[in-house]
Design a protein around this motif. Structure first.
Motif, PDB file in Angstrom:
ATOM      1  N   LEU A  96       0.825  -1.207   0.000  1.00 26.98           N
ATOM      2  CA  LEU A  96       0.000   0.000   0.000  1.00 26.98           C
ATOM      3  C   LEU A  96       0.858   1.257   0.000  1.00 26.98           C
ATOM      4  CD1 LEU A  96      -2.830   1.148   0.063  1.00 26.98           C
ATOM      5  CD2 LEU A  96      -2.814   0.948   2.568  1.00 26.98           C
ATOM      6  N   ILE A  97       1.944   1.244   0.772  1.00 31.99           N
ATOM      7  CA  ILE A  97       2.860   2.388   0.798  1.00 31.99           C
ATOM      8  C   ILE A  97       3.457   2.626  -0.589  1.00 31.99           C
ATOM      9  CG2 ILE A  97       5.146   3.091   1.624  1.00 31.99           C
ATOM     10  CD1 ILE A  97       4.395   1.980   4.355  1.00 31.99           C
ATOM     11  N   THR A  98       3.845   1.549  -1.262  1.00 31.96           N
ATOM     12  CA  THR A  98       4.420   1.669  -2.602  1.00 31.96           C
ATOM     13  C   THR A  98       3.408   2.214  -3.599  1.00 31.96           C
ATOM     14  OG1 THR A  98       5.910  -0.184  -2.159  1.00 31.96           O
ATOM     15  CG2 THR A  98       5.553   0.415  -4.461  1.00 31.96           C
ATOM     16  N   VAL A  99       2.178   1.740  -3.528  1.00 34.46           N
ATOM     17  CA  VAL A  99       1.136   2.197  -4.458  1.00 34.46           C
ATOM     18  C   VAL A  99       0.856   3.685  -4.268  1.00 34.46           C
ATOM     19  CG1 VAL A  99      -1.305   1.990  -5.035  1.00 34.46           C
ATOM     20  CG2 VAL A  99       0.074  -0.068  -4.712  1.00 34.46           C
ATOM     21  N   ILE A 100       0.770   4.134  -3.021  1.00 31.10           N
ATOM     22  CA  ILE A 100       0.490   5.550  -2.759  1.00 31.10           C
ATOM     23  C   ILE A 100       1.613   6.430  -3.287  1.00 31.10           C
ATOM     24  CG2 ILE A 100       0.192   7.277  -0.945  1.00 31.10           C
ATOM     25  CD1 ILE A 100      -1.184   5.131   0.724  1.00 31.10           C
ATOM     26  N   GLY A 101       2.860   6.061  -2.973  1.00 28.09           N
ATOM     27  CA  GLY A 101       3.987   6.863  -3.440  1.00 28.09           C
ATOM     28  C   GLY A 101       4.141   6.847  -4.946  1.00 28.09           C
ATOM     29  N   SER A 102       3.945   5.690  -5.555  1.00 29.03           N
ATOM     30  CA  SER A 102       4.118   5.571  -7.004  1.00 29.03           C
ATOM     31  C   SER A 102       3.030   6.311  -7.768  1.00 29.03           C
ATOM     32  CB  SER A 102       4.130   4.099  -7.418  1.00 29.03           C
ATOM     33  OG  SER A 102       5.191   3.411  -6.799  1.00 29.03           O
ATOM     34  N   SER A 103       1.815   6.333  -7.236  1.00 32.52           N
ATOM     35  CA  SER A 103       0.714   7.006  -7.933  1.00 32.52           C
ATOM     36  C   SER A 103       0.988   8.498  -8.080  1.00 32.52           C
ATOM     37  CB  SER A 103      -0.594   6.778  -7.169  1.00 32.52           C
ATOM     38  OG  SER A 103      -0.894   5.401  -7.096  1.00 32.52           O
ATOM     39  N   GLY A 104       1.465   9.109  -6.994  1.00 28.54           N
ATOM     40  CA  GLY A 104       1.789  10.527  -7.084  1.00 28.54           C
ATOM     41  C   GLY A 104       2.998  10.792  -7.949  1.00 28.54           C
ATOM     42  N   ALA A 105       3.999   9.915  -7.880  1.00 27.25           N
ATOM     43  CA  ALA A 105       5.223  10.106  -8.652  1.00 27.25           C
ATOM     44  C   ALA A 105       4.980   9.976 -10.149  1.00 27.25           C
ATOM     45  CB  ALA A 105       6.282   9.109  -8.202  1.00 27.25           C
ATOM     46  N   LEU A 106       3.979   9.215 -10.549  1.00 27.13           N
ATOM     47  CA  LEU A 106       3.667   9.079 -11.979  1.00 27.13           C
ATOM     48  C   LEU A 106       3.383  10.433 -12.614  1.00 27.13           C
ATOM     49  CD1 LEU A 106       1.399   5.906 -12.246  1.00 27.13           C
ATOM     50  CD2 LEU A 106       3.573   6.288 -13.388  1.00 27.13           C
ATOM     51  N   VAL A 107       2.649  11.267 -11.889  1.00 25.47           N
ATOM     52  CA  VAL A 107       2.280  12.583 -12.418  1.00 25.47           C
ATOM     53  C   VAL A 107       3.405  13.579 -12.218  1.00 25.47           C
ATOM     54  CG1 VAL A 107       0.599  14.454 -12.278  1.00 25.47           C
ATOM     55  CG2 VAL A 107      -0.143  12.086 -11.950  1.00 25.47           C
ATOM     56  N   SER A 108       3.988  13.606 -11.012  1.00 25.99           N
ATOM     57  CA  SER A 108       4.975  14.632 -10.689  1.00 25.99           C
ATOM     58  C   SER A 108       6.239  14.508 -11.528  1.00 25.99           C
ATOM     59  CB  SER A 108       5.324  14.575  -9.204  1.00 25.99           C
ATOM     60  OG  SER A 108       5.875  13.316  -8.863  1.00 25.99           O
ATOM     61  N   CYS A 109       6.744  13.292 -11.729  1.00 26.65           N
ATOM     62  CA  CYS A 109       7.979  13.117 -12.489  1.00 26.65           C
ATOM     63  C   CYS A 109       7.804  13.521 -13.947  1.00 26.65           C
ATOM     64  CB  CYS A 109       8.460  11.672 -12.397  1.00 26.65           C
ATOM     65  SG  CYS A 109       9.298  11.279 -10.852  1.00 26.65           S
ATOM     66  N   MET A 110       6.619  13.306 -14.491  1.00 23.09           N
ATOM     67  CA  MET A 110       6.369  13.677 -15.879  1.00 23.09           C
ATOM     68  C   MET A 110       6.502  15.192 -16.060  1.00 23.09           C
ATOM     69  SD  MET A 110       3.067  12.756 -18.220  1.00 23.09           S
ATOM     70  CE  MET A 110       1.932  13.428 -17.000  1.00 23.09           C
ATOM     71  N   PHE A 111       5.924  15.965 -15.133  1.00 24.36           N
ATOM     72  CA  PHE A 111       5.992  17.423 -15.232  1.00 24.36           C
ATOM     73  C   PHE A 111       7.355  17.954 -14.803  1.00 24.36           C
ATOM     74  CE2 PHE A 111       1.382  16.774 -15.004  1.00 24.36           C
ATOM     75  CZ  PHE A 111       0.968  17.565 -16.056  1.00 24.36           C
ATOM     76  N   LEU A 112       7.955  17.354 -13.759  1.00 27.74           N
ATOM     77  CA  LEU A 112       9.253  17.824 -13.297  1.00 27.74           C
ATOM     78  C   LEU A 112      10.311  17.666 -14.380  1.00 27.74           C
ATOM     79  CD1 LEU A 112       9.380  16.436  -9.640  1.00 27.74           C
ATOM     80  CD2 LEU A 112       9.300  18.827 -10.321  1.00 27.74           C
ATOM     81  N   GLY A 113      10.330  16.516 -15.049  1.00 28.31           N
ATOM     82  CA  GLY A 113      11.319  16.286 -16.086  1.00 28.31           C
ATOM     83  C   GLY A 113      11.164  17.227 -17.266  1.00 28.31           C
ATOM     84  N   ALA A 114       9.925  17.435 -17.698  1.00 23.82           N
ATOM     85  CA  ALA A 114       9.683  18.302 -18.853  1.00 23.82           C
ATOM     86  C   ALA A 114      10.015  19.761 -18.544  1.00 23.82           C
ATOM     87  CB  ALA A 114       8.229  18.171 -19.301  1.00 23.82           C
ATOM     88  N   TYR A 115       9.577  20.244 -17.379  1.00 24.37           N
ATOM     89  CA  TYR A 115       9.795  21.646 -17.037  1.00 24.37           C
ATOM     90  C   TYR A 115      11.230  21.935 -16.628  1.00 24.37           C
ATOM     91  CZ  TYR A 115       4.880  22.895 -17.377  1.00 24.37           C
ATOM     92  OH  TYR A 115       3.607  23.144 -17.851  1.00 24.37           O
ATOM     93  N   SER A 116      11.973  20.905 -16.217  1.00 21.40           N
ATOM     94  CA  SER A 116      13.372  21.140 -15.832  1.00 21.40           C
ATOM     95  C   SER A 116      14.220  21.526 -17.039  1.00 21.40           C
ATOM     96  CB  SER A 116      13.952  19.890 -15.170  1.00 21.40           C
ATOM     97  OG  SER A 116      14.126  18.847 -16.120  1.00 21.40           O
ATOM     98  N   ASP A 117      13.765  21.178 -18.266  1.00 18.47           N
ATOM     99  CA  ASP A 117      14.491  21.600 -19.460  1.00 18.47           C
ATOM    100  C   ASP A 117      14.456  23.114 -19.628  1.00 18.47           C
ATOM    101  OD1 ASP A 117      15.296  19.057 -20.314  1.00 18.47           O
ATOM    102  OD2 ASP A 117      13.358  18.675 -21.247  1.00 18.47           O
ATOM    103  N   PHE A 118      13.491  23.770 -18.966  1.00 19.55           N
ATOM    104  CA  PHE A 118      13.367  25.227 -19.063  1.00 19.55           C
ATOM    105  C   PHE A 118      13.693  25.927 -17.746  1.00 19.55           C
ATOM    106  CE2 PHE A 118      10.283  23.121 -21.837  1.00 19.55           C
ATOM    107  CZ  PHE A 118      10.687  23.590 -23.079  1.00 19.55           C
ATOM    108  N   LEU A 119      13.337  25.301 -16.613  1.00 17.21           N
ATOM    109  CA  LEU A 119      13.552  25.925 -15.310  1.00 17.21           C
ATOM    110  C   LEU A 119      14.912  25.600 -14.712  1.00 17.21           C
ATOM    111  CD1 LEU A 119      10.039  25.298 -13.690  1.00 17.21           C
ATOM    112  CD2 LEU A 119      10.878  27.363 -14.829  1.00 17.21           C
ATOM    113  N   GLY A 120      15.612  24.609 -15.245  1.00 17.16           N
ATOM    114  CA  GLY A 120      16.930  24.256 -14.744  1.00 17.16           C
ATOM    115  C   GLY A 120      16.906  23.016 -13.879  1.00 17.16           C
ATOM    116  N   ARG A 121      18.065  22.404 -13.722  1.00 14.56           N
ATOM    117  CA  ARG A 121      18.167  21.149 -12.971  1.00 14.56           C
ATOM    118  C   ARG A 121      18.137  21.373 -11.460  1.00 14.56           C
ATOM    119  NH1 ARG A 121      16.538  18.997 -17.436  1.00 14.56           N
ATOM    120  NH2 ARG A 121      18.147  18.698 -19.029  1.00 14.56           N
ATOM    121  N   ARG A 122      18.525  22.574 -10.986  1.00 15.43           N
ATOM    122  CA  ARG A 122      18.485  22.818  -9.542  1.00 15.43           C
ATOM    123  C   ARG A 122      17.072  22.651  -9.006  1.00 15.43           C
ATOM    124  NH1 ARG A 122      21.137  28.307  -7.630  1.00 15.43           N
ATOM    125  NH2 ARG A 122      22.863  27.277  -8.708  1.00 15.43           N
TER     126      ARG A 122
END
Length: 337
Positions: free
Chosen positions: A96-122
């Protein structure tokens, strides 16, 4: 003729890149040490909490430390059945802990990776680390005050929406790709990131041994050594402005596969632990072998695909002159008509 050299000061540029890679690997090493120490401690803590609850409820007394570490092997012993129930509960909450963490990470990592190309890696480093700090604080509070285990779900939500573990890995690979040329140096840089991961894993087992006993360590897997080459090949295929998006896609696949794998293997463990002990680990090894074969096939076929070199070639020739531009003269056209 060009008044300034095209390549600039290569030595200074290379030194700055090596410094960036060194700093990134040091941060990654400290990060993995913390993660790898925390994970087995969490498993052992959850097991002990459920063990104390089950055996206290069945005996009506508090267990001694020796009783807590006792392992029942006789299947007709009531303690053996309670022990099996404790293992199932521990496996269920981890799923259950893995499912909760992974569900949120599915969305956040998609946006973080794309926007980091413009906002920077920091930005890509800071956000996931903040989420992990909040998660660790909650975990420490649950242990210190013996709070309800449900509070751990809140920490998983913090990690999920901030990218957490997968976000830091995404940042590390994208930052390495930014500071290495797309040829052999990038393969070495990504391999160093993976080497840092394995080094931290080995060191953390030594550190964790001082906190818990009889910690079982599984191997990293057959396909693990091939992953740096796979990531490097994919990175060379993508243009510089898409590195963040590329590793975000790889991160999404990693989140889906790890989340699904933990759920499936935990359920498989619960179903086979009483009949075929260790069966789930053979299945896991088989999946690793299959993944290794697929990666080898991909690496072999990708060698026939030429790398796309995005560098521009400037030709300085003082004798070169452009061809004359032929225009259509209206008077000539009128005469010939």
């Amino acid at each position: 003729m060009e008044s300034t050299p095209l390549l600039g000061n290569n030595d200074k540029e290379e030194k700055s890149k090596l410094g960036n890679l060194l700093k990134a690997n040091l941060v990654f090493l400290a990060f993995h040490l913390a993660i790898n120490v925390r994970n087995p401690l969490l498993t052992q803590y959850l097991y002990k909490r459920y063990y104390d609850e089950e055996f206290d409820n069945s005996t009506g007394s508090t267990n001694t430390p020796n009783q807590t570490s006792k392992c029942y092997v006789n299947e007709s012993d009531p303690g053996y059945m309670l022990q099996e129930r404790v293992q199932e509960k521990t496996s269920d909450i981890q799923t259950l802990i893995t499912v909760i963490g992974s569900s949120g990470a599915l969305v956040s990592c998609m946006f973080l990776g794309a926007y980091s190309d413009f906002l920077g890696r920091r930005f890509l480093f800071i956000v996931p680390l903040v989420g992990l700090v909040l998660k660790f604080w909650l975990f420490s509070g649950v242990i210190y005050w013996n709070l309800d285990l449900s509070y751990m779900y809140i920490g998983e939500v913090f990690e999920g929406i901030s990218g957490g573990y997968n976000g830091v890995i995404l940042a590390s690979y994208a930052y390495t790709a930014d500071n290495t040329p797309p040829k052999n140096s990038r393969t070495v840089g990504i391999a160093l990131i993976d080497f840092t991961t394995y080094l931290a894993t080995a060191a953390s087992q030594v550190i964790t041994g001082y906190f818990i006993k009889d910690l079982v360590v599984l191997p990293n897997g057959i396909a693990a050594p091939l992953l740096p080459a796979l990531r490097a090949v994919m990175s060379r295929m993508a243009p510089p402005e898409m590195q963040g998006s590329l590793f975000a896609g790889i991160g999404l696949v990693n989140i889906i596969s790890s989340g699904t794998g933990v759920t499936v293997f935990n359920e498989m463990y619960n179903a086979t632990v009483k009949m075929l002990r260790g069966f789930v680990f053979f299945v896991c090894a088989g999946c690793q072998l299959l993944a290794g074969v697929i990666i080898v096939v991909f690496l072999y076929t990708s060698r026939s695909v030429p790398d796309k070199d995005s560098s521009a070639v400037v030709i300085n020739d003082s004798n070169w002159k452009p061809d004359p531009i032929v225009t259509k003269d209206k008077s000539i056209t009128d005469t010939t008509m």
